[in-house]
Design a protein around this motif. Sequence first.
Motif, PDB file in Angstrom:
ATOM      1  N   ALA B 456       1.190  -1.464   0.204  1.00  0.00           N
ATOM      2  CA  ALA B 456       0.022   0.175   0.442  1.00  0.00           C
ATOM      3  C   ALA B 456       0.965   1.371  -0.693  1.00  0.00           C
ATOM      4  O   ALA B 456       0.647   2.442  -0.667  1.00  0.00           O
ATOM      5  N   GLU B 457       1.675   1.645   1.035  1.00  0.00           N
ATOM      6  CA  GLU B 457       2.921   1.936   1.359  1.00  0.00           C
ATOM      7  C   GLU B 457       3.792   2.732  -0.202  1.00  0.00           C
ATOM      8  O   GLU B 457       3.411   3.538  -0.510  1.00  0.00           O
ATOM      9  N   ARG B 458       4.373   1.074  -0.880  1.00  0.00           N
ATOM     10  CA  ARG B 458       4.621   1.698  -2.441  1.00  0.00           C
ATOM     11  C   ARG B 458       3.778   2.289  -3.261  1.00  0.00           C
ATOM     12  O   ARG B 458       4.287   2.911  -3.758  1.00  0.00           O
ATOM     13  N   GLU B 459       2.568   1.909  -3.185  1.00  0.00           N
ATOM     14  CA  GLU B 459       1.763   2.072  -4.509  1.00  0.00           C
ATOM     15  C   GLU B 459       1.312   4.216  -4.165  1.00  0.00           C
ATOM     16  O   GLU B 459       1.496   4.572  -4.391  1.00  0.00           O
ATOM     17  N   ARG B 460       1.173   4.637  -2.574  1.00  0.00           N
ATOM     18  CA  ARG B 460       0.991   5.679  -1.910  1.00  0.00           C
ATOM     19  C   ARG B 460       2.441   5.991  -2.883  1.00  0.00           C
ATOM     20  O   ARG B 460       2.016   7.629  -3.423  1.00  0.00           O
ATOM     21  N   ARG B 461       3.448   6.173  -2.679  1.00  0.00           N
ATOM     22  CA  ARG B 461       4.191   6.500  -3.039  1.00  0.00           C
ATOM     23  C   ARG B 461       5.141   6.432  -4.918  1.00  0.00           C
ATOM     24  O   ARG B 461       4.740   7.729  -5.672  1.00  0.00           O
ATOM     25  N   HIS B 463       2.313   7.015  -6.557  1.00  0.00           N
ATOM     26  CA  HIS B 463       1.745   7.982  -6.869  1.00  0.00           C
ATOM     27  C   HIS B 463       1.538   9.597  -6.296  1.00  0.00           C
ATOM     28  O   HIS B 463       1.624  10.402  -7.544  1.00  0.00           O
ATOM     29  N   GLU B 464       2.428  10.037  -5.805  1.00  0.00           N
ATOM     30  CA  GLU B 464       3.030  11.219  -4.845  1.00  0.00           C
ATOM     31  C   GLU B 464       4.246  11.492  -5.898  1.00  0.00           C
ATOM     32  O   GLU B 464       3.854  11.902  -6.363  1.00  0.00           O
TER      33      GLU B 464
END
Lengths: 621, 621
Positions: B456-461, B463-464
Amino acid sequence: MSRPSKPEPSQPATSRPDDRRRPTDASADDTTQLDAEASREVRSRSLRLLGELLRPRRGALALAGLLVVVSTLGQVAGPWLVSLAIDSAVPDLMDGDVDTLVLVGSAYLVAAVVGGLCAGAYVRQAARIAQGVLLDLRRRVFRHTQLLSLEFHESYTSGRIISRQTSDLEALRELLDGGLTGVVSSLMLMLFTGLSLFLLDWRSGLVLAVALVPAWLLTRWFQKRSQVFYREQRTTSARLIVKFVETMTGMRAVQAFRRESTTEADYGRLSEQYRDANLNTMGLNGRYQPGLVLIGNVAVAVALALGGWRVYSGGLDVGVLVAALLYVKRFFQPIQQLGNFYNSFQSATAALEKVSGLLAEEPTVVEPRRPVALPHARGALRLDHVTFRYGDGPVVLPDLDLTLPAGQTVALVGTTGAGKSTLAKLVTRFYDASEGRVQLDGVDVRDLSTTDLRRAVVMVTQEAYLFSGSVRENIALGRPGAPQADIEAAARAVGAHEFIMDMPDGYDTDVNKRGGRVSAGQRQLLSFARAFLADPAVLVLDEATSSLDIPGERLVQHGLQTLLSDRTAIIIAHRLSTVAIADRVLVMEHGRVIEDGTPDELAAGDGHYAALNAAWQDSLV
Amino acid sequence: MGSELSTFASVRRLYPYVRPAMPRMVGGLISALGASLAALAIPRVLQTLVEGPLAEGAAAHDLGALVVPVLLVLGLGVAEAGLVLLRRNLVMYPGTRVEAELRMALFRHLQDLPVAFHDRWPGGQLLSRIMGDLGLLRRWLVFGLLQLIVSIVTIVVGVGILLATAGWLGLVYLAGAIPVTVIAFRFSRRYRVIARLSQDQSGDLATTVEESVHGIRVLKAFGRGRDALDSFTDQAEELRRTEIRKAGNQATVTTSLQLIPEVTLAVCLVLGTVLAAQGQITVGGLVAFFLTTAVINGPVVDLGMTLSMTLNARTAVDRFFEVMETPNPLADPADPVDAPDARGHVELRDVTFRYEDSARPVLEHVDLELPVGTTTALVGLTGSGKSTLAMVVPRIFDVTGGEVLLDGVDLRRMRRHDVRRAVAVAFEDPTLFSASVRDNVLLGVPESGPDAVPEAERERRLHEAVEVAQAGFVADLPQGVETRIGEEGLSLSGGQRQRLALARAIAARPAVLVLDDPLSALDVATEEAVTTRLREVLDGTTSLVIAHRPSTVALADRVAVLQDGRITAVGTHRDLLATDAHYRHVISSLEQDWEECAEHSDREDSEPDQTEQAQTEEVQR
C-alpha cells in the motif's frame, strides 16, 4: 510437434498495445515455437542466406574439398600399404628382392607427406573461407543495421542487435571452422568403406544399407527437436545479452538505487533459462550420438550373425567375413563426426534464422533508386500537406502545410507531444511522411540521395552521444577528414575549445566509454561543434542546449547567430532564451501550428506564446 | 615445460568453481575412457572371435558356437553406446552449471565494481567475456578436457605397449614423439598469444557494434553510416587476419602432428620389413605393431585440435580472471558502522577528488555542509565539478582526499547499501530500464528483503512521486503505470524520461536527495509546476540540487557556488546575486543585467576571473 518441456518464460513482451510497433518486431523475434509453415519459411530463408554467402566461394570450397579428399586418401592408403608390405615386401625381401620394399616404403612416405601437407593446407583454406564468409556477413548485418530506419531501432532492442552481431555469428563460425572438415572427410571415409564393402561382399553391404534406415529416422527425430531447442538457445542467449547490456549501460542507476540483488536475480533467471536451453540441446545431442553408435554396433553384431551363419553353410570365407566386419565397423566410426557436424549445422541455422530475420527487415526509409542531385542546397523547406502517424497509430501531424524560406531561423514552441520532434524527424528524413511531401529546394526529400540529404540537413539532438575515441575524432564525425584548424574553429565557435584544452591530451584526449569523463553540458557542446563542422544548409536543433549552463548557452547562441545568418534552422527549445534569436516562432499544439510570427509580434499579442514569454521573463534574474 | 605448467596454473584457478562438479566430471572421464576402450576392443574381439571359435565352429557346423561371439560383440557395442550416453549425461550438467556459476560470479563482481571501472571498460569487452569466453569454457569442460585426457592416456598406454612388445620399432616410433613434442610446445606458446589477440579483438569489435547501435541517431543525423561501416570493416578485417594467422599456426601443428608420426611409420615400415625378413620379428608381431600405431595416430592427430581448444579455454580463463581479480577499491569496510536511520546531515570536509588517470583534481579542498532538512543549490559552470560532487555524496565515487560524512560518520566506514539507502540521486542522464513505469519509479523502494516497503505504501509513493514530478502523462500511456518503457518498450521523450528519473528519486524517500540538473529538459510551464510541488516534498529532506538556471535555484534555501573545483561562496540566492560576480555570471540570464554585473565586477573585484573576461568579450563582440 514436440514442445519444449518448459513453458515460454513469462515476458510481458507478448501483448504489445503500443501502436508504434510493427508486426515484425522483437516479440516475433522471440518466438521459438513456429507452426510448420513458418518454420519451413525461416529455415529456407536462413539456408538461402548461407547459400548466398557460400556461392561466391565455390572455387575455394572445391579446393578445400579436394584437399580433404587427398589427405583422406593419404590416410586410407596407409593401412593398405602396410598390408602390401607384409604380404609382398617381406617375402620378396626374403627372396633378396629389395624393389618391392623400396616401392612400398617410398609410397608410404609420399602418402604421409602429401596427406599431412594437404591436411594442413585444408585447415588454412577452411579458415580463409570461414573468415571470408564471416567478414561478409558481419559487414552485411552492420550495413543493414545502419540502413534500417529509426522506427526499427526504436522497437528492436540494441542488445538484440548486438547479440545478432556477436553470439549468433559465433555459432555460424563454429560450423564453418570445424564442421566442414568433419563432414567432408567423414563422408569420404564412409563412401570409400561402403564401396569397398559392396565390392567385397554385397550381402554384408545390405546389412549396412538396412542400418541406415534407423540412422536416418534418428536423424530426422534429432532435426525436428533440435530445431526448436536451438531456436530457444538463440532466443535465451539474446535475452541474456539484452539484460547484460542494459545493466552495464545503466550501472550508475543500478548502484545508486541498490538494485544489485534484484538485477542479479533477474539475470540469474535468464542465465538459468539459457542453461536449460543449452542442456536441452546437449541432452538431445547426448542421445543422438550414442544412438548412432548403438546402431553402428548393432549392425556389426547383425553382420557377424548373418556372416557367421553363411560361413557355416559354406557360402562365405572366414577371411572375407573378417574383412567385411571390419569394414562395417569402420563405416560407422566417422558417423560420430557427422553427428557433430549436423549438430553445429542445426545450431548455425538457428542463428542464421535470427540473422536473416534481421536482414529481411525492410528499411521504411529507403534511398531512391534514381536520386535527384542536389550538390548545393540553399535550404528552402516546404511541408506540403504533410500527415504523419507512427505505423498504424493515431495521427500525430494532421495535414501540416508550412513553408520555411532559405536562411530563416524558426523556433518551434509547444508542450511535449505537440509534434515538434516529429516535424524535425520528417525534415531530416528519420521518418517519411504518411501523406504529403517534404521538399528541400523544391525536391522531395525522398528523391535525394542520403549523401546529398545528410550534407544539406543535419540534426543535433538532446542526447549527445560520444563514440569511444578522441575528442578530435568525435568532432570530425561532422566532416570526416576535416583539418585540425577547422575542428578547432568549430570547437571555438561553440565555446568548447577551452575545456578541451584543459583535458590531459587536448583534442587527442580519449573520451572513454560513452564520454564518461565529460559532463552532459560538455557533451552537448561537442555535438554542437560536430554540427558546426558539418556546415549544413539546414540545421535542426532538437533540445540541443538543455544541459548547458547559461553562459555556455549564451555563447552557443552567439555562435549560432553568426552560423545561422545564411542558413535555415529549426530550433526546438523549451527555453525561450533560445527562441530570442529566431526570425520566426511557430507555436504547435496537437500537431497543428496555432501561432506563427516573429518573437516580438507574438510576445506583444495575447496568445500562447505571450503567456509563455511572460512566465519566462518572470523566472529571470 | 614452464608454459604448460602456467597454462595448468591458470586453468587451476577454476578449481573452486569446478569442485562441486568433480564427482560427475571424474565419472564422465571414466565413462569416456571406458567407451574408448570398448571402441578399441570391438575390432580385436571380432578378429579373435572370427578366426578362433567361429572358424572352429564352422568346421564343426555347430551353430551354437555363433551365439556367444555375437552376444559378446553385441554386448560390447551396447556397452560402448551406453558409456557414451553416460559420459555425455554426466558432464553436461556440471559443464553448464560451472558456466552458469562463472557467469553469475562475473555479473555479481561487475555489479559490485564501482562506476569508475565501468567508465574505463568498454561494454563489448565485458560482453565478449561473459558470453563468448564462458561459452568456450563450457565446451572445453564438457568436451575438450575429457578428450585431452583420453587422448593423452591412449597415447601413453599405446606407446607403452609398443615399447613392451615391439622393441626397436617402438623406440623408433617414440623418437618421432620428440619433434612432435617440441613443435606442440612451440605452437602452444605462439598460439596462446594469437588466441588472446583474437579474443581481445572480437571484444573490441563487439564494442564498436554496441556503439554503432547506441549512437545510431548521431550516425544517421550526420549520414555517417558509410564511415562507420568503413571503420567497422577495418576492425573486422583485422580480426579476420588474426584468425587466419591463428589458423595458419594450427595448420602447421596439424601438418606436423599428422606428418611426423606417419613419416616415422614409413621408417618403421621399412625397418620392420627388413627385421621380419631377417626373422628378428614375426609377421604377426609386425601386424600387431601397425594395428597399435593405427590406434595411437588418431588421438595424436586430434591432439592438435584439443590442444588449441585448451589454449583458447586458457585464454578465456585469463580474460575472466582479469576482471574477477580486479580489486574493488570501493568495497564495504570490514566492520561497518551501523546506520539504520540516517537523519541526513551531510558534510564534505576538505574533499579532493582526482580521476585515477588525470593529473588535475576535479574537486579541491571542498568544504560544504548540508544541514538536516535544508535544500542547497550547487551552481557552477559546465565542467566545474558539480556532477562529480554529486557522485561523491552517494559514494558512487570515493574521494581521493578529505572525507564525506553522513550524520558524522565517514561514508567509507558504512556499508554502501546503507549509504545509498540514505541518499537517492536523479542523474543528469536519466536511465530507464526495460520495465514498467511502476518498476522504474519504484526502483529505490524495495519490494522484498530486510527493508521492504508494504504494498500500500509503495502504491502511495508511486502516485505521489508521479504527481510531484508532473509525470501525469503516464496515465495516458496504453497501459498506464504498467506500460513497459525503456529500450524494450515505449520510447519516451527526453523531458518525460527526466520526469520519471526525478519521480524515482522522490519515491525512494531518502534522507538525502541529490538532483543533478533535474529540470533541464522540461518546458517552462512544467518546470514551474514541478518546482512548486517539489519544494513541498523537499521540505524536511536534505537536498543537493545542481542548478543551471534560476528557476531551479528557486528550489533551494541556499546556494553554494562551485568554481574550478572549489566552493567559492555560500549564501542565499539574493545575497549572492548582489555580492558574487561569478554567481551572477553563471546564473543571470538577462543580458543587460549581466553585462552591468560584469562591469560592476570589474570595478569591485580586484581580480576578475579570466575566463569570465574572455567570455564577456566574446559576448560583447
